[in-house]
Write an enzyme that holds these catalytic residues in place. Structure first.
Site, PDB file in Angstrom:
ATOM      1  N   ASP A   1      31.378  58.843  59.971  1.00  0.00           N
ATOM      2  CA  ASP A   1      30.596  60.040  59.777  1.00  0.00           C
ATOM      3  C   ASP A   1      31.052  61.030  60.836  1.00  0.00           C
ATOM      4  OD1 ASP A   1      28.498  61.692  58.976  1.00  0.00           O
ATOM      5  OD2 ASP A   1      27.267  60.961  60.624  1.00  0.00           O
TER       6      ASP A   1
ATOM      7  N   THR B   1      28.991  64.266  61.990  1.00  0.00           N
ATOM      8  CA  THR B   1      27.921  64.815  62.811  1.00  0.00           C
ATOM      9  C   THR B   1      27.148  63.695  63.480  1.00  0.00           C
ATOM     10  OG1 THR B   1      27.755  66.404  61.064  1.00  0.00           O
ATOM     11  CG2 THR B   1      26.099  66.494  62.776  1.00  0.00           C
TER      12      THR B   1
ATOM     13  N   GLY C   1      29.414  65.355  55.382  1.00  0.00           N
ATOM     14  CA  GLY C   1      28.739  66.226  54.437  1.00  0.00           C
ATOM     15  C   GLY C   1      29.021  67.683  54.743  1.00  0.00           C
TER      16      GLY C   1
END
Lengths: 336, 1195
Positions: free
Chosen positions: B426, B428, B731
């Site tokens: 991921d 963040t 994202g």
């Protein structure tokens, strides 16, 4: 807290810290060529002499082996040895001559040796009752003794296949017409006599069945003194085995001829077993067996050879320090 | 509640894009039908109708077992393992006469093994139970009737209860929002635990209930909610509220989910709709998949092979036994009469030899069970628990600032850590801290700010050049500066030229003033003034927006109040020469959207001038500049490029003045567009906004650092050197993702980028046309085409060994993850040095992870911190959660939790490598020792006509696995180190041993098994040849079965323990204690056991003291067998070590030669990377130096 205490506390603290951080002081041996060659040489230098000494001990043992199972059957009965041995009416005595080729120092151990006799068969090994041997008829649960457990509802003491098949050839030794004294005491382990075979247990209803297996016991003597039985009941490890019969406590000279009068009672004919009589002295290592000596020498020699080969290879080839090219992942990427 | 009142304002007024009010449409017609049958009687949970429905309580249970189900369930789990089941069958059979040994020798080890494992289960489940208890006993205020609200335990809540939740509390169940402290009945909700998003979400109650502000208003409140049945969909909700005989539609806008948190709102009132296991979050939580490591799976295969082998041995044995038994009777006469074949049982009956043989087969199966290491599973479990304790204890993975150690939550994946091939990560909160810091800016063509980014630091460190020294000086300055001033979140800007009001003295002070004004005004944040200190803090939708406002504040333009129409600042007026309060009349906000990539505000200042302040991405801003506004374009562009290369996020800042007429015209159009209720509403707004955002005058650019966590570039570099691929699945927007890619050296200048993007103009046009299926087909075609183009590029570049990066967006991912495209996509992705997937949904993250895992068969380790990573963490072979400041959702579903991304380096390269090595060596060794032992038993059978008589005493048999040989293996599994942790990190490529599975290859397993057979052969035949039939003692006594057994067992214990000693190269006191202790304990046992009553010790009675110990041949034989059995292995490993050392052995060489500090020497061994094309700053540095060299050559 006094000072030494604090010191100890501190040490414990650091040790715990090093432990949890997985950085305890450790010895990290690496198989450097120096070590490898030293170890190989060392092995060689230890094992070759040890092997030689062992071999010498084995050679110092004098052993006379005489197979008598065929010779002791009269020529006429040799076709059907089984019916000969099972026929109680025929006298089974037999004489053998043994020539002493080397001076034998007392004590000289007398063994009988049986071959192809599976004393280590599971059914056989299990068929005994240690409790009964120790406590006699007071001990009732002898189901482990199957199939030699009861005789006409009477418990058999000692029960079980092992006792039932007790070896019953007997030997007497004559040298120059004088009987050699054979000591038949102390042939069994002391612990067996003292702790496994009862002092007050007498044979009962033994060999009274329809089928007589082997030898009989003296009904008046307690089991702990019937050493032949005790020896027999320590089952052998391998199908070919010797058991101690007694010890001759006189030296035997070269060219002495020993006459052995034996009773050839025991049936090994039906399963093709052999019977041998063995007279043997013993060395500090025991009886005659060259294997240990040979094996030591072989191990020692191969260590030496490895040391030499390794040294030569080491001198000839450069050490592949930075050569990572043959590592599995590099090999793969080269081919792929 | 003054604050609440004060903040009352109409949000719909200024904002350009707001969601419309809920209305009855679509799904609402289904209410009452199947799937939508839930009825909740608000404020009346005890009423008759509600009691009929009998919805479950709010009690939540996450434990695996209950008191009742524990025994059956955990026993079932235990015996599901083939090996355990086999031993259970053996244990049952051992009570029959078939058994070759006493039942105890089989039952005891089994009981120990099962007991230990079940004990572990109890401890683990107890931990879960405690968590449950804590959760269920939390308290919340519940309406008890007569407007009394009382604190009640969470677990006592019922559907229909009215609860009052205060600020910063979690919602105890799924609630329907009735009213809040705000007049408009809005509330802010943080859903971090659900989806990992940190921004606050706005929820709004129905107008009908929005006026229930006081506890007392609920005295007579009655309403009925009809809604969908419990389901797992977090983002949908369909229901209706019947209140005062009117129906109101309910949408997700009114639903507050359990496990989310109330923020920025003093209190809310809500009605419970879903409780306990009906809540969406618990419906959503899938049973955590039980993961098993590859090594364990392979181990199971080996156990099966061993079992098959054992069956074969048993069959061979029983055939021979059958033949021997049949021959016991010849023509009705007994041959081996001493076995009494005439009066026998079925087990030895010569007339039924076949049946006897079949029964013998069962006996043999039990006898040879020592081939299968019964204690293997339990030992591995013990070892893994201890390994995890070491991981948890490691101070170098302890994050002091947050007091968070690493935590291995499941211990059964330790060795998998040593085999990781791909890391889907991921972004963040994982790579970055999720805090934005204003670090540099360029105003009027001058660059300000001395800050050094993590990337620059990493690069400099690697170069080790004069630059590093320079940086050290600068950093020193910054440090000095920081000491004076407390560090401020979001602000890391150091430049004396414009700080502390010094900007007035700069040549273009007027532009700097304007620039800072834009920063202070052009945003959508909400200020919060601390009443005591007077300090202002900001609540923003995104942290980078907050960083800019904070920067303006720190540089003297303090934004402190926002009302419906005004924005108020304290600012320094250079003309007046003092600080003034100034407020601006806010007219419009043109909000940010991903397609516009900019935002603007339109305002009227004190002088009555209309201004448009705008900030946005450089790609859209430069083309919107006025001809006369391009004064500094060249410098600014240069600066932006510089910033971007340093891994910063840049925004261009500009403004313009607007004529009154133009504004009036714009406002008309804008209002019209906003009030439109058609599908193209947003486009209209965009178009109108775009018309006014032109002819801008450039002021400068800002650079915000999406702050990487400490040590991330170094960690990524190390992992890349180790040959681990890192995929970033985020994202975020593509630009952001690419920036971070640069920041952590996953991307570098000059790297070829394959960008698969579906946001092309044609695609957009297609989408607009409304034909969804046609659009999808076209999308897919374009994605396919981009992939094949990428592959061509890749194959042409790979010849030149140039690195390629793949960047793909979420929309394209939808198509690439379809069955027919998947494989080509994966091929492309694997060929690339780095892969970045942006705009990917949690589900896509999980799907990508699964794709890599299943198609390449390599081990994946997913790392993430938010709830949106949960799917990925569970899907991957190993899930690592970052236990940062964010929610606990990721940690709860992870296998291992660490506090910082950089700890991954140590977790993988050190602990992973060690654990992999330990477990694989341990398993190999286990098979070795059991094969060695088992074969001695089998060989002996040959000499007993396969009757099933064991050569060893029953107790020797049962204690072999659990006593004399178990502790050294456990020591190996817990403590062994091939290479110290320092060297593990220095030579990252060592990690490849795990990825390539060198230490647990079939080759190696077979070699160890062969070694076991060899040892057994040497032990057995040496023993029986040496202890034949002759006397084995000076006294002339011959050896019986018990002597052979004892001697052979002594040899086995010696050989097996010493084999361990020569195969490890790491001895602490613990190893010494266990290995030599194992041998000594055998002698102690032998003496103690032999001293017991003959009833207990049977054949072992006095066997050592009286029989073996005085026999010299016993000792000599032990020594000889020991050396002879170890010699082959020793020779093999000496030659291998000297002539074909594996990588860890090379490092051992270096260490033992004391040359690990000699850099040139190490360089020889230290192959930098597996592939020439890789990522990380080492690769970046090499690529750079390569291109410099080429340039030099060109000149």
């Amino acid at each position: 807290m006094t000072d030494p205490n604090r010191e100890r506390y501190r040490i414990r603290e650091t040790a715990f810290y090093l432990f949890t951080q997985q950085s305890l002081p450790a010895c990290k041996p690496v198989l450097t060529p120096g070590w490898v060659i030293t170890i190989f040489l060392f092995m060689g230098l230890i094992f070759i002499p040890v092997g030689l000494v062992t071999l010498r001990a084995s050679h110092s043992v004098v052993e006379i082996v005489d197979r008598y199972d065929i010779e002791c059957v009269p020529e006429s009965s040799r076709i059907d040895k089984i019916s000969y041995i099972q026929d109680d009416s025929i006298p089974k005595n037999c004489s053998r001559f043994m020539k002493v080729r080397k001076y034998m120092k007392a004590p000289i151990n007398i063994y009988y040796q049986l071959d192809n006799y599976y004393q280590n068969h599971r059914r056989y090994v299990k068929s005994r009752s240690d409790k009964q041997l120790l406590h006699g008829r007071k001990y009732h649960d002898t189901s482990s003794c199957q199939p030699v457990e009861l005789n006409n509802g009477q418990p058999i003491v000692p029960c079980g296949l092992i006792a039932w098949s007790l070896f019953n050839d007997s030997f007497t030794f004559i040298r120059e017409r004088a009987e050699l004294k054979v000591n038949r005491k102390n042939i069994a382990w002391k612990s067996d006599r003292d702790h496994k075979f009862g002092k007050n247990v007498h044979p009962f209803s033994f060999q009274n069945g329809t089928l007589i297996g082997g030898g009989k016991l003296y009904p008046k003597i307690p089991l702990s003194d019937q050493e032949d039985l005790i020896v027999w009941m320590r089952t052998s490890a391998l199908p070919s085995f010797r058991k101690l019969y007694g010890r001759i406590e006189e030296d035997l000279d070269v060219d002495d001829v020993i006459v052995v009068n034996l009773m050839n009672n025991y049936n090994t004919y039906s399963f093709g077993g052999k019977k041998k009589l063995v007279l043997s002295t013993s060395s500090w290592l025991g009886g005659k067996n060259n294997f240990l000596g040979h094996a030591c020498i072989i191990v020692g020699c191969s260590s030496l050879v490895l040391a030499i080969v390794f040294t030569l290879l080491h001198l000839k080839y450069r050490r592949p320090y930075g050569d990572t090219s043959y590592l599995p992942w590099n090999r793969k990427s080269l081919s792929g | 509640m003054g604050g609440g009142r004060r903040r009352k304002r109409s949000f719909s007024r200024i904002h350009a894009f707001t969601c419309g009010k809920a209305s009855f449409k679509g799904g609402h017609s289904l209410i009452g039908g199947p799937g939508f049958s839930r009825v909740v009687y608000c404020n009346d949970p005890e009423c008759f109708e509600a009691s009929l429905l009998n919805y479950g309580g709010n009690y939540v249970r996450s434990t695996k077992y209950t008191l009742v189900t524990f025994f059956p369930k955990s026993l079932f789990e235990q015996f599901r393992r083939v090996a355990n089941f086999y031993f259970l069958v053996c244990a049952v059979l051992s009570f029959t006469p078939l058994s070759p040994y006493l039942p105890v020798s089989n039952v005891l080890p089994l009981l120990l093994v099962i007991g230990a494992t079940m004990g572990k289960e109890v401890v683990e489940d107890w931990k879960r139970k405690k968590q449950d208890i804590e959760m269920n006993n939390r308290r919340v205020e519940v309406h008890q009737g007569d407007d009394v609200f009382e604190h009640t335990k969470w677990m006592d809540l019922k559907a229909g209860d009215i609860v009052k939740v205060e600020k910063d509390e979690f919602f105890p169940a799924d609630l329907i929002l009735l009213s809040s402290s705000y007049d408009e009945a809005i509330c802010y909700v943080e859903t971090m635990n659900l989806d990992g998003e940190t921004n606050l979400k706005l929820k709004q109650a129905l107008d009908a209930t929005s006026n229930l502000h006081e506890d007392s208003s609920f005295q007579n409140f009655k309403a009925v909610i009809r809604c969908e049945d419990p389901n797992a969909n977090l983002y949908s909700f369909v229901g209706s509220l019947e209140f005062r005989e009117e129906q109101y539609p309910l949408s997700p806008q009114q639903l507050l989910l359990r496990d989310s948190k109330l923020r920025n709102t003093d209190y809310i009132y809500g009605a419970v709709v879903f409780t306990g296991h009906d809540t969406k979050v618990i419906q959503n939580s899938t049973e955590p998949p039980s993961k098993r490591s590859k090594i364990e799976k392979r181990m199971d295969t080996i156990v099966c092979f061993l079992f098959a082998f054992l069956v074969v041995l048993s069959i061979i044995g029983s055939i021979f036994f059958g033949i021997a038994t049949r021959e016991d009777q010849e023509n009705g006469k007994m041959t081996r009469w001493f076995l009494r074949p005439d009066e026998t049982t079925i087990y030895y009956d010569p007339e039924r030899a076949t049946i006897a043989a079949i029964l013998q087969f069962l006996t043999a199966l039990m006898l040879y069970s020592y081939f299968i290491p019964i204690s293997l599973y339990v030992s591995i479990e013990i070892v893994k628990v201890l390994q995890s304790i070491f991981i948890n204890q490691d101070l170098q993975m302890y994050y002091e600032e947050a007091d968070k150690p690493a935590r291995a939550r499941t211990s059964n994946l330790n060795e998998e850590l040593g085999q990781v091939d791909t890391i889907p990560s991921d972004k963040t909160g994982t790579l970055t801290c999720n805090s934005m810091e204003f670090i540099k800016c360029s105003v009027a063509g001058t660059s300000y700010g001395h800050g050094i980014t993590e990337v620059e630091r990493a690069l400099a460190w690697r170069k080790g050049s004069h630059l590093a020294r320079e940086m050290m000086e600068v950093e020193g300055k910054i440090e000095e500066f920081k000491e004076e001033k407390l560090s401020i979140k979001g602000f890391n800007f150091v430049d004396e030229r414009i700080m502390n009001g010094n900007w007035r003295n700069e040549p273009r002070a007027d532009l700097i003033q304007k620039f800072l004004q834009v920063l202070a005004i052009c945003h959508t944040t909400i200020p919060e003034v601390d009443e005591e200190t007077g300090r202002v803090s900001y609540e923003a939708e995104s942290p980078d927006e907050a960083a800019l406002v904070v920067a303006a504040r720190e540089l003297g333009f303090v934004f402190y109040e926002r009302t419906q129409t005004n924005i108020s600042l304290y600012e320094f007026d250079p003309v007046l020469g003092k600080k003034v309060e100034r407020s601006y009349n806010l007219l419009n906000i043109l909000e940010f959207s991903s397609s516009r990539k900019r935002m603007s505000v339109i305002l009227r200042n004190k002088e009555g001038k209309l201004l448009l302040l705008c900030k946005g991405a450089d790609s859209v801003m430069f083309e919107r500049l006025a001809k006369n506004g391009q004064e500094f374009v060249k410098q600014t562009k240069e600066h932006i490029a510089e910033y971007a290369d340093a891994g910063l996020r840049t925004l261009v800042v500009a403004y313009r003045e607007i004529d009154e007429e133009e504004y009036v015209e714009f406002n008309e159009q804008f209002t019209e567009a906003k009030n439109r209720v058609s599908a193209d509403r947003e486009e209209m707004i965009e178009e109108v906004a775009g018309n006014i955002e032109r002819d801008l005058i450039l002021l400068g650019a800002t650079a915000v650092e999406d702050k990487l966590q400490n040590g991330v570039p170094e960690c990524i570099d190390k992992l890349a050197q180790a040959g681990i691929k890192i995929w970033v699945l985020t994202g975020d927007k593509m630009e952001t993702a690419i920036n971070i890619g640069f920041a952590c050296s996953l991307l570098r200048q000059g790297m070829n980028q394959i960008v698969i993007n579906s946001e092309t103009p044609e695609n957009k046009a297609l989408e607009k046309s409304g034909e969804k299926s046609a659009a999808a087909v076209a999308f897919k075609a374009s994605v396919l085409q981009q992939i094949s183009e990428g592959k061509q590029l890749l194959s042409s570049l790979s010849k030149k060994s140039e690195a390629v990066a793949l960047i793909i967006d979420g929309k394209s991912l939808i198509y690439t993850l379809e069955d027919d495209v998947r494989d080509i996509f994966l091929e492309l992705a694997i060929g690339c040095a780095s892969v970045i997937c942006c705009r990917s949904s949690p589900k896509q993250k999980a799907l990508v992870t699964r794709l890599v895992k299943t198609k390449t068969g390599s081990t994946t380790l997913a790392i993430g911190d938010g709830a949106n990573d949960v799917g990925m963490l569970q899907e991957a072979d190993i899930g690592v959660g970052i236990s940062g400041a964010e929610g606990m959702q990721a940690v709860m579903s992870s296998d291992i939790a660490i506090a910082q991304f950089r700890f991954l380096e140590r977790l993988l390269l050190v602990h992973g490598h060690w654990c992999y090595r330990r477990i694989s060596s341990m398993i190999c060794y286990f098979f070795y020792k059991n094969i060695a032992f088992g074969f001695t038993i089998f060989f002996y059978e040959i000499y007993t006509s396969f009757s099933g008589q064991a050569v060893y005493n029953d107790w020797f048999l049962s204690l072999y696995n659990i006593f004399f040989t178990s502790l050294p293996v456990i020591a190996l599994g817990v403590f062994d180190q091939d290479v110290s942790s320092r060297l593990c990190l220095k030579f990252p490529l060592l990690y490849q041993e795990g990825i390539q599975n060198v230490l647990f290859s079939w080759h190696r397993i077979l070699a160890w098994s062969f070694n076991g057979v060899l040892s057994a052969t040497i032990i057995f035949f040496f023993c029986i040849r040496a202890i034949q039939h002759q006397a084995f003692r000076e006294g002339g006594e011959v050896a019986g079965l018990e002597v052979l057994g004892t001697t052979m067992y002594t040899c086995v214990v010696w050989v097996v323990n010493c084999q361990m000693a020569i195969s490890i190269s790491y001895f602490t006191y613990i190893q010494h204690l266990f290995i030599w202790g194992g041998i000594v304990s055998w002698y102690i046992f032998l003496i103690a056991y032999g001293a017991m009553d003959p009833d207990i010790s049977t054949t072992a009675y006095h066997v050592f003291i009286e029989v073996c110990a005085p026999a010299r041949s016993y000792w000599l034989l032990t020594l000889l067998v020991l050396i002879a059995s170890l010699l082959p292995y020793f020779a093999y490993s000496a030659i291998q070590m000297r002539f074909f050392p594996s990588y860890h052995q090379m490092i051992q060489w270096i260490r033992s030669d004391g040359q690990s500090d000699d850099p040139e020497y190490c360089h020889l061994v230290r192959q930098r990377s597996l592939r020439p094309t890789t990522v990380g700053f080492t690769a970046r540095f090499e690529a750079k130096s390569k291109s410099t060299k080429e340039r030099d050559r060109g000149h």
